[in-house]
Write an enzyme that holds these catalytic residues in place. Structure first.
Site, short mmCIF file in Angstrom:
data_model
loop_
_atom_site.label_atom_id
_atom_site.label_comp_id
_atom_site.label_asym_id
_atom_site.label_seq_id
_atom_site.Cartn_x
_atom_site.Cartn_y
_atom_site.Cartn_z
N SER A 133 0.86 -1.01 -0.15
CA SER A 133 -0.10 0.13 0.09
C SER A 133 1.00 1.03 0.22
CB SER A 133 -1.00 -0.06 1.29
OG SER A 133 -1.66 1.29 1.44
N ASN A 135 0.64 3.55 2.03
CA ASN A 135 0.78 3.70 3.47
C ASN A 135 1.68 3.11 4.19
OD1 ASN A 135 -1.43 5.07 2.66
ND2 ASN A 135 -2.80 3.89 4.32
N HIS A 182 32.77 34.27 27.12
CA HIS A 182 31.94 35.54 27.01
C HIS A 182 32.46 36.18 25.80
CE1 HIS A 182 29.53 34.55 30.48
NE2 HIS A 182 30.66 34.12 30.96
N SER A 312 34.75 41.50 -2.19
CA SER A 312 33.91 42.60 -2.30
C SER A 312 34.07 43.17 -3.79
CB SER A 312 34.55 43.66 -1.38
OG SER A 312 33.86 44.88 -1.71
N SER A 313 33.05 43.70 -4.32
CA SER A 313 32.75 44.19 -5.36
C SER A 313 33.35 45.59 -5.56
CB SER A 313 31.12 44.14 -6.03
OG SER A 313 30.34 44.86 -5.03
N LYS A 318 39.92 42.57 -0.39
CA LYS A 318 39.00 42.26 0.43
C LYS A 318 38.95 40.60 0.38
CE LYS A 318 35.14 43.47 3.66
NZ LYS A 318 34.68 41.92 3.77
N GLU A 325 30.88 30.76 6.48
CA GLU A 325 29.63 31.28 6.04
C GLU A 325 28.93 30.43 5.50
OE1 GLU A 325 31.34 36.10 5.77
OE2 GLU A 325 30.50 34.99 4.04
#
Length: 460
Positions: A133, A135, A182, A312-313, A318, A325
């Site tokens: 089935s 299911n 921390h 970076s554009s 950079k 990421e």
């Protein structure tokens, strides 16, 4: 030549593309669910092929199919498992909650292929779906595909990452760095110790994933419509699990309670939760790498990740931590998938769960993403990062928290005064401690040795 043909089912006639292997029920689902561009992934179609082939073999053993019919179905199912006909599985994930449309899609495709091989009619319901089935087929396919994805992709990917972390930890264990709690300066650790924590996370993640295998390996197949096994041979379930074990090399068993297996997705929810835990580990590692790589002038600049692409554009020169990421985004996606799977798991109404397709899609995506991300993190971040040892050493040398090692000798309060004065006057701990205590330069060199402080205990 017409581009359509007419197919019939219990509801009447329907137009189907002339070259389609599927039939009327699949076409109705195509027409009914134009909702997304999300389709069942390859591991799920592979599992369906395994299931239909194993069922045909069992039905032959039970004397319910002729050898010729069974052979034709098995050969067709094998082609489906191998991915030869994926374009004939066009259905949207967002469909009937049982996945009946996709089960019938498989039945129709395999029946069409088997008919060609046999030279006689193979019926999608009576022959390909014999003793089954939707299911129990779709819950079984979820377990089979998830087990395959976990064992063939995720665990090997995590094992690869664990090896990379362990190797890198050994290479950089000589580097003493400032510990942080921390996000604030704390007692020193070696970089090897820090990476050993990541490696332990991944090792435990592998244990967690493999710990689900016993339950994900229990199959709903044999429960048929509502868990009673109606229309299935009494020996079908056990024989089916054995046949599937033989075909995949994985350890499958018949469920010990089909009512649970049809009405719930608890094992899938459990496995998803363990993959989510792995995602949390990957997120932690990725963010630590980003912090350690930050700069190169105004950040921590403890390590330099490999330069992979311009960052970076508008800002020349950079370079960004693109791999951590990307892995962090994978982790976020997996955590979101787990929420969907959790809701899906709650949707077992009486004898059937009715969110099976979305559970399948999200679980398989999570398993695949986690395995691939682990490999990418290992190969493009962990293996290739370099340590800025001069920078790391300078940060450790200015760390006033090293005064913690003087607590057992001079007490917490005086140690705190020394640390505050050293920071305020921008002087070394040793200089200030020589003025505020009776400790000798030799005492202070011994007590404040950063390398010794990474070994714990009271310094002597």
């Amino acid at each position: 030549m017409s581009e359509f043909r007419i197919e019939k089912d219990s509801m009447g006639e329907v137009k189907v593309p002339a070259d389609a292997l599927y039939g009327a029920q699949t076409q109705r689902a195509i027409d009914n669910f134009p909702i997304s561009d999300l389709r069942f992934p390859r591991p799920f179609i592979k599992a369906l092929g395994y299931i239909k082939g194993a069922a045909a073999a069992v039905n032959l053993d039970l004397g319910l199919l002729t050898p010729e019919m069974s052979a034709a179905i098995q050969a067709a199912a094998e082609e489906v498992a191998e991915g030869q006909h994926d374009r004939h599985f066009p259905l949207d994930i967002f469909q009937t909650g049982s996945g009946t449309s996709t089960n019938m899609n498989a039945n129709e495709v395999i029946a069409a292929l088997a008919t060609r091989k046999l030279g006689g009619k193979v019926h999608p319901n009576d022959h390909v779906n014999m003793g089954q089935s939707s299911n129990d087929v779709i819950p079984t396919a979820i377990h089979v595909s998830a087990y395959l994805a976990a064992s063939e992709n995720l665990v090997p990917g995590l094992t690869h990452l664990h090896a990379a972390l362990t190797s890198k930890a050994a290479d950089v264990d000589h580097v003493v760095k400032t510990g942080r709690t921390h996000l604030m300066d704390a007692m020193p650790v070696t970089l090897g110790q820090e990476l050993s924590g990541w490696a332990a996370q991944i090792a435990h993640g592998i244990e967690r994933i493999e710990g689900t295998y016993g339950r994900i390996g229990k199959l709903a197949q044999g429960g048929t419509a509502v868990g009673t096994g109606i229309n299935a041979h009494p020996e079908f379930a056990v024989r089916f699990a054995a046949q599937l074990t033989k075909r995949t090399g994985l350890n499958f068993t018949a469920s010990d309670n089909f009512f649970e297996s049809l009405s719930t997705q608890d094992a899938a929810v459990e496995l998803s939760g363990q993959v989510k835990t792995v995602a949390v580990s990957l997120m932690k590692m990725s963010n630590d790498l980003r912090w350690m790589n930050s700069g190169p002038e105004a950040g921590l600049a403890e390590i330099s990740l490999p330069d992979l692409q311009p960052g970076s554009s508008i800002m020349p020169g950079k370079v960004n931590p693109v791999i951590p990421e990307a892995v962090a985004m994978v982790a976020a996606q997996i955590i979101g998938n787990d929420a969907t799977i959790t809701i899906g798991g709650q949707s077992g109404n009486f004898q059937l769960n009715v969110m099976l397709p979305v559970v399948a899609f999200n679980l398989l995506q999570s398993l695949t993403l986690a395995g691939q991300a682990a490999r990418v993190l290992a190969d493009k971040a962990i293996d290739g990062f370099t340590v800025n040892e001069e920078r790391v050493g300078a940060l450790v040398g200015r760390n006033a928290i090293l005064v913690t090692a003087l607590n057992p000798v001079i007490g917490y309060d005086l140690a705190a005064q020394i640390a505050k004065r050293a920071r305020k006057e921008k002087r070394t701990l040793k200089e200030v401690a020589l003025e505020m205590t009776e400790l000798t330069p030799e005492d202070l060199d011994r007590l404040l040795d950063p390398r010794k402080l990474t070994q714990g205990g009271i310094q002597e």
